[in-house]
Write a protein that holds these residues in place. Structure first.
Motif, short mmCIF file in Angstrom:
data_model
loop_
_atom_site.label_atom_id
_atom_site.label_comp_id
_atom_site.label_asym_id
_atom_site.label_seq_id
_atom_site.Cartn_x
_atom_site.Cartn_y
_atom_site.Cartn_z
N PHE B 5 60.42 -80.01 112.79
CA PHE B 5 59.97 -81.33 112.35
C PHE B 5 58.80 -81.35 111.08
O PHE B 5 57.98 -80.45 111.09
CB PHE B 5 59.05 -81.90 113.70
CG PHE B 5 58.25 -82.95 113.10
CD1 PHE B 5 59.00 -84.16 112.98
CD2 PHE B 5 56.94 -83.09 113.33
CE1 PHE B 5 58.09 -85.50 112.31
CE2 PHE B 5 56.25 -84.22 113.02
CZ PHE B 5 56.91 -85.40 112.73
N ILE B 13 59.99 -93.49 108.65
CA ILE B 13 60.20 -94.37 109.61
C ILE B 13 58.91 -95.52 109.67
O ILE B 13 58.56 -96.26 110.64
CB ILE B 13 60.25 -93.86 111.09
CG1 ILE B 13 59.00 -92.69 111.33
CG2 ILE B 13 61.54 -93.16 111.16
CD1 ILE B 13 58.90 -92.65 112.97
N PHE B 77 64.31 -86.14 110.32
CA PHE B 77 64.75 -85.71 111.73
C PHE B 77 66.01 -85.00 112.11
O PHE B 77 66.87 -85.60 112.87
CB PHE B 77 64.69 -87.06 112.48
CG PHE B 77 63.25 -87.61 112.40
CD1 PHE B 77 62.05 -87.17 113.22
CD2 PHE B 77 63.00 -88.71 111.57
CE1 PHE B 77 60.94 -87.89 113.01
CE2 PHE B 77 61.58 -89.42 111.59
CZ PHE B 77 60.84 -88.86 112.29
N ASN B 78 66.47 -83.94 111.12
CA ASN B 78 67.50 -83.48 111.51
C ASN B 78 68.89 -84.05 111.23
O ASN B 78 69.80 -83.88 112.00
CB ASN B 78 67.73 -82.50 112.96
CG ASN B 78 66.62 -81.63 113.36
OD1 ASN B 78 66.46 -80.92 112.47
ND2 ASN B 78 66.10 -81.66 114.41
N MET B 80 69.08 -87.25 111.69
CA MET B 80 69.25 -88.42 112.83
C MET B 80 68.88 -89.79 112.23
O MET B 80 69.07 -90.62 112.90
CB MET B 80 68.41 -88.11 113.89
CG MET B 80 68.98 -86.93 114.89
SD MET B 80 68.33 -86.63 116.27
CE MET B 80 68.97 -85.18 116.60
N PHE B 81 68.12 -89.48 110.76
CA PHE B 81 67.31 -90.72 110.51
C PHE B 81 67.91 -90.79 109.01
O PHE B 81 67.29 -89.93 108.21
CB PHE B 81 66.01 -90.80 110.64
CG PHE B 81 65.29 -92.20 110.56
CD1 PHE B 81 65.53 -93.36 111.40
CD2 PHE B 81 64.75 -92.77 109.44
CE1 PHE B 81 65.08 -94.59 111.16
CE2 PHE B 81 64.36 -93.99 109.21
CZ PHE B 81 64.45 -94.93 110.04
N PHE B 132 66.40 -99.15 113.64
CA PHE B 132 66.59 -97.81 113.97
C PHE B 132 67.98 -97.66 113.90
O PHE B 132 68.87 -96.55 113.34
CB PHE B 132 66.10 -97.43 115.30
CG PHE B 132 64.67 -96.80 115.15
CD1 PHE B 132 64.37 -95.67 114.55
CD2 PHE B 132 63.57 -97.61 115.84
CE1 PHE B 132 63.06 -95.30 114.46
CE2 PHE B 132 62.10 -97.16 115.93
CZ PHE B 132 62.02 -95.84 115.29
N ILE B 140 73.28 -90.09 119.28
CA ILE B 140 71.97 -90.28 120.45
C ILE B 140 71.14 -91.33 119.80
O ILE B 140 70.60 -92.18 120.88
CB ILE B 140 71.31 -88.82 120.61
CG1 ILE B 140 72.34 -88.18 121.29
CG2 ILE B 140 70.31 -89.17 121.81
CD1 ILE B 140 72.04 -86.72 121.62
N THR B 141 70.67 -91.39 118.52
CA THR B 141 69.88 -92.31 118.11
C THR B 141 70.32 -93.54 118.03
O THR B 141 69.72 -94.58 118.43
CB THR B 141 69.34 -91.93 116.62
OG1 THR B 141 69.09 -90.38 116.60
CG2 THR B 141 68.36 -92.89 116.22
N ALA B 145 68.74 -96.74 120.20
CA ALA B 145 68.21 -97.89 119.40
C ALA B 145 68.98 -99.11 119.90
O ALA B 145 68.65 -100.14 120.00
CB ALA B 145 68.59 -97.60 117.90
N THR B 198 76.83 -84.34 117.76
CA THR B 198 76.29 -85.75 117.65
C THR B 198 76.18 -86.48 116.33
O THR B 198 75.91 -87.54 116.12
CB THR B 198 75.49 -86.04 118.71
OG1 THR B 198 74.10 -85.36 118.24
CG2 THR B 198 75.81 -85.77 120.05
#
Lengths: 168, 507
Positions: B5, B13, B77-78, B80-81, B132, B140-141, B145, B198
């Motif tokens: 992280f 975000i 975030f890897n 994810m965002f 989000f 998963i996000t 969300a 994912t």
């Protein structure tokens, strides 16, 4: 037999017997108490499998939280007279389904495929055991969804309160 | 997945954090109570949305559109965002929709005696979920969300506790929504099982490498179908639309306005993102699937809308039909044509959702304004003689109805032009023909409202007095509809700059 195996069989048989007693016993409160016993034995089996975290969660969530909820619900609806044990259509049907599922499991087990696919991998010990692995996944790899999930739970809580309150 | 992280990802975000904290603030202050809370809760929420809007757009000022089209610096975030032009476009749409909704809510909630801070907090939380969602780069996000948004909406739909219809609507929406979530999750698990990840982009790469004859391939396709079904529920496409008419009718009308625009756009964000980044390697297959959904949604939505006496139900069926139109753009994106066609399709989707947000909230704003102490104002007949009672508002409603049916010189025409054009470009001409016929059918029930307003005597003698918030919202929507109907270049350019750069394995 290895000592671990002895412990396992003892725990497993207690778990099975009390699981049967959950449905056998006529008093709902007794059923709930037997359920606690099952949960505890399953938690102990998890410890044997080196899944300490799952064991702790099992005790905290199932044996602790959910069971208390069960007992509250039972006391609230006040089931005084024990349920009768008539064999209705539903009971017969669920009996047939249950027996066939058990038959299927036994069949798959007898072919030996299950044993092959279920061989245990090496114990997941990266210094801190599986709790650390879980922590890494939750707080590092999946940090963002984890944080959004906390907002999600908060919204659920606010929603429940808003809808359940008498007045605004 | 060994990226640790990094604190600078928090910058990405920041808009979502601002909005979440504002929602906390609204919630906390509303618990304190006080006489003025009916006034400041909406004002504070509006301010929160405006600040968030500025902070979303600050990415553009700092980095420029080009850097945001194919982002490298703004993925956190890897993976994810993702903050890219596409997500910024939708965040702007969501925030504008929320602001318009808040503007039209206050008076309505006063009349229903339900004007409390929790309402505005839940609206803000729904927007947090949507934002989000717009940036989500993995399943998963997307899931958490989507649920944040849906849960807020379940509660908002049932917000009028004394109203049986509202309760029933919330229960139906909740049950069917949870059911669709289960289907979506099952699809996600199959996709994860066959690709081992994912992350949306990695799924696409993994699928592109997967041999057609491999045993995973059919399971992956099944996963794609289940994800499609789950998302079709969220955008209310036939045959997964059953919840929409009841939920739209029973919900407080401002919530209906937000549900039909914000929530639908949020569904399409996921559709566009997932289908372009992850499922593009089998684009021809799901395009055929979506073509069926599109035809069914357009036809059934429009025919059912003709029969409705309640204007909220009518607009619900109309919004089902509009989901069908928007699917045309998604289909054009999936077909293995040229990259230009694909991006044209996606551009049409973005453009249409932006336009639809303004036009539909505008129409609902007038339905809301008709509500007063004795009259629910949600029947088509309640519009009778509005032209005599309030010529300005009747004219606005006329423009919104014409825009929804896609008459030239309104923004709705521009949106439909691009969508149908996308279908033609993708060699799905028959689909465009079906859509045009459907637009003609839809004209019937939109005009019915106009006929009621202009050619019937008023049944309601009460003076028509919208609140200042409703006036502002209607003025904003009408300006948007007419200005961009005549001079659409700015929004077309906005949509064009925001199109996802489609994944490299696509061609």
């Amino acid at each position: 037999m290895a000592p671990e195996a002895v412990v396992f069989y003892v725990l497993a048989s207690i778990a099975l017997v009390s699981a049967v007693m959950v449905i056998w016993s006529r008093n709902v409160i007794h059923s709930a108490i037997y359920l606690v016993l099952t949960f505890f034995c399953v938690a102990a089996v998890y410890v044997l499998l080196r899944a300490e975290f799952v064991a702790v969660v099992q005790v905290l969530v199932y044996a602790g939280g959910i069971l208390v909820l069960f007992l509250f619900a039972i006391m609230l609806v006040n089931l005084r007279d024990p349920l009768g044990s008539r064999l209705g259509v539903h009971a017969t049907l669920s009996g047939i389904v249950g027996v066939s599922v058990v038959g299927m499991i036994l069949y798959v087990y007898s072919t030996g495929r299950l044993a092959r696919s279920l061989t245990l991998g090496p114990p997941t010990t990266g210094g801190g055991g599986n709790i650390q692995l879980l922590g890494d996944a939750l707080y590092r790899d999946y940090l963002l969804p984890f944080e959004i999930a906390s907002i999600l739970l908060l919204v659920a809580m606010i929603g429940a309160i808003v809808l359940a309150r008498q007045k605004y | 997945m060994n990226v640790v992280f990094e604190p600078q990802h928090l910058r990405l975000i920041a808009p979502e954090m601002v909005l979440t904290l504002s929602a906390f603030l609204v919630l906390g202050l509303s618990a304190l109570g006080g006489a003025g809370r009916n006034l400041w809760a909406p004002l504070l929420s509006l301010l929160a949305c405006a600040v968030t809007l500025v902070s979303v757009l600050s990415f553009v000022w700092h980095l420029g559109w080009d850097a945001l089209r194919a982002p490298e610096l703004t993925i956190g975030f890897n993976g994810m965002f993702i903050v890219d032009a596409f997500s910024i476009f939708f965040k702007v749409v969501f925030l504008l929709a929320a602001m318009l909704t808040i503007l039209v809510s206050s008076r309505y909630l006063d009349l229903e005696r339900a004007n409390v801070g929790e309402y505005y907090a839940l609206i803000l939380f729904a927007v947090v979920g949507m934002m989000f969602l717009a940036s989500a780069g993995d399943f998963i996000t997307i899931f958490v969300a989507l649920e944040t948004m849906s849960l807020s909406f379940y509660v908002l739909v049932g917000f009028l506790k004394a109203n049986r219809k509202s309760n029933e609507a919330a229960l139906k929406y909740f049950l069917l929504g949870s059911f669709s979530t289960g289907i979506l999750l099952y699809g996600i698990s199959l996709v994860y099982g066959t690709t081992g990840t994912t992350i949306l982009g990695l799924i696409g790469i993994s699928r592109a490498k997967m041999a057609m004859a491999s045993p995973e391939a059919p399971i992956f396709v099944l996963g794609v179908i289940l994800v499609t079904v789950g998302l079709a529920f969220k955008i209310a496409a036939v045959p997964f639309h059953m919840w929409a008419p009841d939920a739209y009718e029973g919900a407080p009308t401002p919530v209906t306005a937000f549900l039909s625009t914000g929530s639908k756009a949020a569904g399409f964000v996921v559709v566009a993102r997932v289908f372009s980044m992850s499922f593009l390697p089998i684009g021809d297959r799901w395009a055929a699937l979506l073509a069926i959904l599109a035809v069914a949604s357009m036809t059934l939505g429009n025919i059912a809308a003709i029969l409705q006496e309640n204007i909220k139900r009518m607009l619900a069926y109309s919004s089902i039909a509009h989901a069908g139109y928007v699917l045309l753009g998604v289909i054009a994106m999936g077909l293995p044509g040229t990259a230009e066609t694909r991006e044209y399709g996606l551009k049409a989707v973005l453009l249409y959702l932006l336009i639809y947000t303004f036009v539909n909230i505008g129409a609902f704003a007038l339905v809301i304004a008709l509500r007063h102490e004795q009259v629910a104002g949600d029947r088509v007949a309640d519009f009778a003689g509005l032209a005599r009672r309030a010529p300005g508002s009747a004219f606005a409603m006329l423009i919104f109805m014409l825009s929804l049916s896609g008459i030239p010189a309104t923004a709705g025409f521009i949106g439909k032009w691009y969508l149908f054009g996308a279908a033609v470009k993708a060699h799905y001409t028959w689909l465009a023909v079906v859509a045009v016929i459907n637009s003609a059918v839809s004209l019937y029930y939109y005009i019915r409202v106009v006929v009621n307003m202009y050619m019937k005597a008023p049944v309601d003698a009460e003076r028509f007095t919208p609140s200042w918030g409703q006036r502002v919202a209607v003025a904003a929507c009408i300006t948007f509809t007419l200005f961009f109907g005549l001079y659409p270049q700015p929004i077309i350019a906005f949509a064009e700059k925001s199109v996802l750069v489609l994944a490299p394995w696509a061609s």
